[in-house]
Design a protein around this motif. Structure first.
Motif, mmCIF file in Angstrom:
data_model
loop_
_atom_site.group_PDB
_atom_site.id
_atom_site.type_symbol
_atom_site.label_atom_id
_atom_site.label_comp_id
_atom_site.label_asym_id
_atom_site.label_seq_id
_atom_site.Cartn_x
_atom_site.Cartn_y
_atom_site.Cartn_z
ATOM 1 N N PRO A 282 -32.004 16.694 39.040
ATOM 2 C CA PRO A 282 -32.200 15.636 39.226
ATOM 3 C C PRO A 282 -31.342 14.938 39.091
ATOM 4 C CG PRO A 282 -32.226 16.360 37.163
ATOM 5 C CD PRO A 282 -32.195 17.380 37.774
ATOM 6 N N VAL A 283 -32.378 13.033 39.857
ATOM 7 C CA VAL A 283 -30.980 11.986 39.713
ATOM 8 C C VAL A 283 -32.276 11.304 38.579
ATOM 9 C CG1 VAL A 283 -31.227 10.249 40.781
ATOM 10 C CG2 VAL A 283 -31.705 12.233 42.547
ATOM 11 N N ASN A 284 -31.107 10.922 38.072
ATOM 12 C CA ASN A 284 -31.268 9.899 36.608
ATOM 13 C C ASN A 284 -30.728 8.304 37.227
ATOM 14 O OD1 ASN A 284 -31.873 11.938 34.975
ATOM 15 N ND2 ASN A 284 -29.751 12.851 34.148
ATOM 16 N N TRP A 285 -31.188 7.764 37.087
ATOM 17 C CA TRP A 285 -31.477 6.640 37.633
ATOM 18 C C TRP A 285 -31.804 5.744 36.355
ATOM 19 C CZ3 TRP A 285 -35.874 4.050 40.356
ATOM 20 C CH2 TRP A 285 -36.301 3.241 40.892
ATOM 21 N N ILE A 286 -31.628 4.107 36.307
ATOM 22 C CA ILE A 286 -31.307 3.166 34.868
ATOM 23 C C ILE A 286 -31.875 1.906 35.958
ATOM 24 C CG2 ILE A 286 -31.175 1.754 33.139
ATOM 25 C CD1 ILE A 286 -29.173 3.958 32.091
ATOM 26 N N LEU A 287 -32.937 1.035 35.788
ATOM 27 C CA LEU A 287 -33.119 -0.210 36.143
ATOM 28 C C LEU A 287 -33.261 -0.878 35.471
ATOM 29 C CD1 LEU A 287 -34.715 -1.214 38.626
ATOM 30 C CD2 LEU A 287 -36.511 -0.874 37.926
ATOM 31 N N ARG A 288 -32.568 -1.447 35.075
ATOM 32 C CA ARG A 288 -32.584 -3.092 34.595
ATOM 33 C C ARG A 288 -32.605 -4.255 35.658
ATOM 34 N NH1 ARG A 288 -31.732 -3.128 29.647
ATOM 35 N NH2 ARG A 288 -30.958 -4.929 29.438
ATOM 36 N N HIS A 289 -33.147 -5.610 34.348
ATOM 37 C CA HIS A 289 -33.195 -6.997 35.344
ATOM 38 C C HIS A 289 -31.487 -7.222 35.479
ATOM 39 C CE1 HIS A 289 -33.825 -10.603 37.577
ATOM 40 N NE2 HIS A 289 -32.991 -11.395 36.379
ATOM 41 N N ASP A 290 -31.003 -6.937 34.316
ATOM 42 C CA ASP A 290 -28.973 -6.922 34.436
ATOM 43 C C ASP A 290 -28.819 -6.001 33.469
ATOM 44 O OD1 ASP A 290 -27.024 -8.419 34.606
ATOM 45 O OD2 ASP A 290 -26.762 -9.501 32.751
ATOM 46 N N PHE A 291 -26.959 -5.923 33.307
ATOM 47 C CA PHE A 291 -26.816 -5.117 32.449
ATOM 48 C C PHE A 291 -25.476 -5.836 31.997
ATOM 49 C CE2 PHE A 291 -28.273 -2.098 35.356
ATOM 50 C CZ PHE A 291 -28.294 -0.317 34.396
ATOM 51 N N GLY A 292 -25.123 -5.344 30.574
ATOM 52 C CA GLY A 292 -24.184 -6.687 30.238
ATOM 53 C C GLY A 292 -23.023 -6.565 30.768
ATOM 54 N N GLY A 293 -22.434 -7.810 30.799
ATOM 55 C CA GLY A 293 -20.880 -7.881 31.349
ATOM 56 C C GLY A 293 -20.791 -8.334 32.491
#
Ligand SMILES: [Fe+2]
Length: 361
Positions: A243-254
Motif C-alpha cells: 500500500p501507499v502510506n500518505w500523511i496529509l497536513r496543512h503543515d508539518f512542524g520544523g
C-alpha cells in the motif's frame, strides 16, 4: 524583674485603654511603652499586637458567645448528587468515544490496481482578492478532465478573516458569502479523496460547528479533518501489493532556511512507514525525495497555493514564487522503487504522463 505582660492579662487590665489609645493614633510600640511605664512591668510590642487582633475580632462579632442567639431554620429541597461510580462510568464511556473518534484521521481506501494520480491542491484562499483564479480554474478543469485523477487539499480553502483581520475584507471584492460559494464549487468539481483544514479554515469554527466539515459532507469530499489525515491506499484485487502510506497536513512542524520541505521530510525520516507527506501553509513549494533508513522511498512535498501579490508576504519580506501552486502525484502500483511514485509540478505534463501509463497498462 517582673514577668512580661501576657495577652490575656493585657486584655483584662488594659482592654478599654488599648482601644482608646489606638483610636487616638498610638502605634503598638508606643502602647507597649506606655503600659510598661505605667506598671513598671515589661510589655512587648508583640503582646500588644495579639491583644489588638483579639479586640478587633470581638468588635467585629466573630466572638459571638455573648451575643443574643437567633434561631435559624434552614429549609432545603432534598438533593442527591450523582453517585461517584455512575459519574466515573459515564466519563469512561465518553473517553472511549473520544478515543474512537480519532479513527476519522486514519482511512484506508482501495483503488483499482492501475496507475492513478492525486492532484494535491495548495492553499486556495478562494475568497482572497489575490487568489489566482485563472490558474485554479485551469487546474480544477485539468484534474476533472483527466481520467484516473483524484484530488486532495492541504487547507486554507478560504481566508475567513476574523477579529482585527476582518478589516482586510475592505480590500476584497469577494464577500464572505461568495467565499463559501466558491469553496462549494471547488468541492463539487472533483472527487476529493482527502481535505484537511488550515489555520484560516479553523477561524470559521464556532463551538460545536466546523463549516468546512459541513460543506465537505454535502459535496464530493470523501474524508475531511480539520488538521491531519493519514491515508493508506490499498489495491483492489491485489492485496499483496504494497500500500501507499500518505500523511496529509496543512503543515508539518520544523523550518529550514535552506528548503521548504524540512518539516514534512523530518516527519518522513521519523515516521518510518510513509511514502508520501504533503503540506502547504508557508506558500512556498518544494519536494524532497529520498530513500529513508526504513528502506522506503519517501516524497516530502510542500505546495505553494494560489495566493498572489500577497501584501502580508511583502510586508514580512518573504519572496514570492511563481510556480508550484499544486502538484500531481502519480502512483503506479505495479512498479517498485523510485518509479512507483512520481511528483509532477507541470500539471499538464503530469496528466499526459498519467494518461500514457494508463493506456499502456
Ligand atoms: Fe495559506
Amino acid at each position: 524583674m517582673a514577668a512580661t505582660w501576657s495577652t490575656d492579662e493585657l486584655l483584662a487590665g488594659f482592654g478599654a485603654e488599648i482601644i482608646k489609645w489606638q483610636v487616638e493614633g498610638f502605634g503598638r510600640r508606643k502602647i507597649a511603652a506606655l503600659i510598661q511605664q505605667m506598671t513598671d512591668r515589661p510589655c512587648s510590642e508583640h503582646a500588644v499586637r495579639r491583644a489588638l487582633v483579639r479586640l478587633a475580632s470581638q468588635i467585629q462579632g466573630s466572638d459571638a458567645s455573648d451575643r443574643p442567639k437567633v434561631k435559624i431554620i434552614k429549609e432545603e429541597d432534598p438533593f442527591e448528587e450523582e453517585p461517584i461510580e455512575s459519574l466515573i462510568e459515564r466519563r469512561v464511556e465518553a473517553s472511549k468515544r473520544k478515543i474512537a473518534k480519532a479513527k476519522k484521521h486514519h482511512i484506508r481506501v482501495e483503488l483499482p490496481y492501475e496507475p492513478m494520480g492525486i492532484m494535491v491542491f495548495g492553499d486556495p484562499h478562494v475568497d482572497n482578492e489575490g487568489c489566482d483564479w485563472d490558474a485554479l480554474r485551469r487546474h480544477v478543469t485539468l484534474a476533472a478532465e483527466t481520467d484516473g485523477v483524484l484530488a486532495a487539499c492541504v487547507g486554507d480553502i478560504q481566508d475567513n478573516w476574523i477579529g482585527r483581520l476582518a478589516r482586510i475584507y475592505a480590500d476584497s471584492s469577494v464577500t464572505a458569502a461568495n467565499g463559501w460559494r466558491l469553496s462549494e464549487w471547488m468541492f463539487q468539481q472533483l472527487d476529493w479523496i482527502a481535505v484537511v483544514g488550515g489555520n484560516h479554515d479553523a477561524w470559521a469554527n464556532g463551538p460545536g460547528v466546523d463549516p468546512m466539515a459541513w460543506l465537505s459532507e454535502r459535496t464530493r469530499v470523501m474524508c475531511y479533518a480539520p488538521d491531519e489525515i493519514r491515508v493508506q491506499i490499498g489495491w483492489e484485487d491485489s492485496r499483496e501489493a504494497e500500500p501507499v502510506n500518505w500523511i496529509l497536513r496543512h503543515d508539518f512542524g520544523g523550518r529550514s532556511w535552506y528548503h521548504p520541505t524540512h518539516g514534512p521530510h523530518k516527519e518522513a525520516m521519523l515516521d518510518g512507514r510513509c511514502h508520501l507527506l504533503t503540506a502547504g501553509h508557508i506558500h512556498q513549494w518544494g519536494q524532497l525525495t529520498t530513500e529513508q533508513r526504513h528502506g522506503r522511498v519517501a516524497h516530502a512535498i510542500r505546495v505553494r497555493g494560489y495566493k498572489r501579490n500577497d501584501t502580508y508576504a511583502r510586508a514580512k519580506g518573504f519572496f514570492e514564487q511563481n510556480f508550484g501552486e499544486s502538484a500531481l502525484v502519480v502512483i503506479d502500483p505495479r512498479r517498485e522503487g523510485p518509479g512507483r511514485i512520481s511528483v509532477h509540478w507541470d500539471l499538464k505534463r503530469g496528466c499526459e504522463f498519467l494518461t500514457f501509463l494508463r493506456q499502456a497498462a
